[in-house]
Design a protein around this motif. Structure first.
Motif, PDB file in Angstrom:
ATOM      1  N   GLY A  28      -5.248   6.723   1.129  1.00 11.71           N
ATOM      2  CA  GLY A  28      -4.464   6.830  -0.097  1.00 11.71           C
ATOM      3  C   GLY A  28      -5.298   6.603  -1.336  1.00 11.71           C
ATOM      4  N   LEU A  85      -5.226  -1.083  -3.467  1.00  9.05           N
ATOM      5  CA  LEU A  85      -5.528  -0.267  -2.286  1.00  9.05           C
ATOM      6  C   LEU A  85      -6.957  -0.504  -1.809  1.00  9.05           C
ATOM      7  CD1 LEU A  85      -3.840   3.151  -3.172  1.00  9.05           C
ATOM      8  CD2 LEU A  85      -2.986   1.345  -1.681  1.00  9.05           C
ATOM      9  N   ILE A 120       1.105   4.100  -2.970  1.00 15.51           N
ATOM     10  CA  ILE A 120       0.744   5.490  -2.664  1.00 15.51           C
ATOM     11  C   ILE A 120       1.870   6.441  -3.045  1.00 15.51           C
ATOM     12  CG2 ILE A 120       0.261   7.090  -0.770  1.00 15.51           C
ATOM     13  CD1 ILE A 120      -1.262   4.812   0.602  1.00 15.51           C
ATOM     14  N   SER A 170       0.829  -1.211   0.000  1.00 11.61           N
ATOM     15  CA  SER A 170       0.000   0.000   0.000  1.00 11.61           C
ATOM     16  C   SER A 170       0.859   1.254   0.000  1.00 11.61           C
ATOM     17  CB  SER A 170      -0.926  -0.006   1.219  1.00 11.61           C
ATOM     18  OG  SER A 170      -1.796  -1.112   1.184  1.00 11.61           O
TER      19      SER A 170
END
Length: 287
Positions: A245, A184, A95, A91
């Motif tokens: 994010g 995500l 991001i 993740s």
């Protein structure tokens, strides 16, 4: 006779008083000696306190926490922790990478707006753009569509053919902008439940061990159950940044895609404009 008697009494009184003084004189040093420990007591207490402070207290190892959770967990619990760790690393990588890519795209949009439209033709404008950028890709696809409108494609209206090529290239750019967002979204929606699964599994084994040992005191229950609850906290710590994010990247992707679509719309108008020639195909080839 009377005077002798008085003198004897005075002599006896003198000797008695002298004897009493001699007996009382050793008590004075004793009293002085007794006062010395009283005055020296605070100094002794201070010295003892300094010695006690100088002694290092050994650090007591915490029997609970992440290390105890890892050491006391089985293969299922360790696998759950590793999955959450991989989710968190993935993740944060997506991001950071997407934010840098979007920042670069906005810079390319400003450069395109400054240099492309001042060129004499579409081909000359493409030469001013950096190869591999979304704007260069869209311009190249549109220009290629105008140059390869022959054969069976001649039965398709030129305007429709160019619009289709532009839409296809914009959809490709949009798909690339959305790379990683699905991951995500998956992490944000599943990480809390994975952490909850680890908590349930840990509490089950903790209660089983407590039942087998026959000791249900608070110190035997609080530690294992508290360690199992850490799984839920880890799941939330992984999910929250992924959700935030995702929302941030979607909003920034929308702004970037608007710039790409504006470029595509203007390029479509330029390619299909008829200025000095009566034939649109000739004008497109001249462009």
């Amino acid at each position: 006779m009377l005077s002798r008697y008085r003198l004897s009494i005075l002599a006896v009184t003198f000797f008695l008083s002298l004897a009493g003084a001699v007996q009382a004189s050793p008590a004075a040093p004793a009293g002085t000696a007794a006062s010395v420990p009283t005055e020296a007591a605070p100094a002794a207490v201070k010295a003892a306190s300094a010695d006690a402070a100088s002694v290092e207290v050994p650090a007591v190892e915490n029997p609970y926490g992440l290390s105890a959770l890892w050491n006391g967990s089985d293969a299922v619990a360790k696998g759950t922790l590793l999955i959450l760790l991989l989710f968190s690393i993935g993740s944060w990588y997506i991001i950071v990478a997407k934010l840098l890519a979007q920042r670069k795209l906005h810079k390319q949009a400003r450069d395109t707006q400054r240099t492309f439209w001042d060129a004499g033709s579409v081909r000359q404008g493409l030469d001013t753009l950096e190869s591999g950028t979304p704007f260069h890709f869209i311009g190249s696809v549109a220009l290629k569509a105008t140059e390869h409108h022959s054969g069976l494609l001649e039965h398709v209206d030129l305007n429709t053919w160019v619009v289709q090529a532009l839409h296809s290239s914009v959809d490709t750019v949009k798909s690339r902008l959305q790379d990683g967002l699905a991951f995500l979204a998956t992490v944000g929606s599943t990480a809390p439940f994975i952490g909850l699964f680890g908590t349930v599994w840990g509490i089950y084994h903790a209660l089983t061990a407590i039942g087998l040992s026959g000791q249900a005191s608070i110190d035997k229950v609080a530690g294992p159950v508290g360690e199992a609850l850490i799984m839920t906290a880890i799941g939330l710590a992984v999910a929250v940044p992924a959700v935030l994010g995702y929302n941030l990247l979607v909003r920034r992707n929308k702004a970037a895609l608007e710039r790409v679509q504006d470029f595509s719309t203007t390029l479509h108008a330029v390619l299909l404009s008829t200025t000095t020639t009566s034939s649109p195909a000739a004008a497109l080839k001249a462009a």
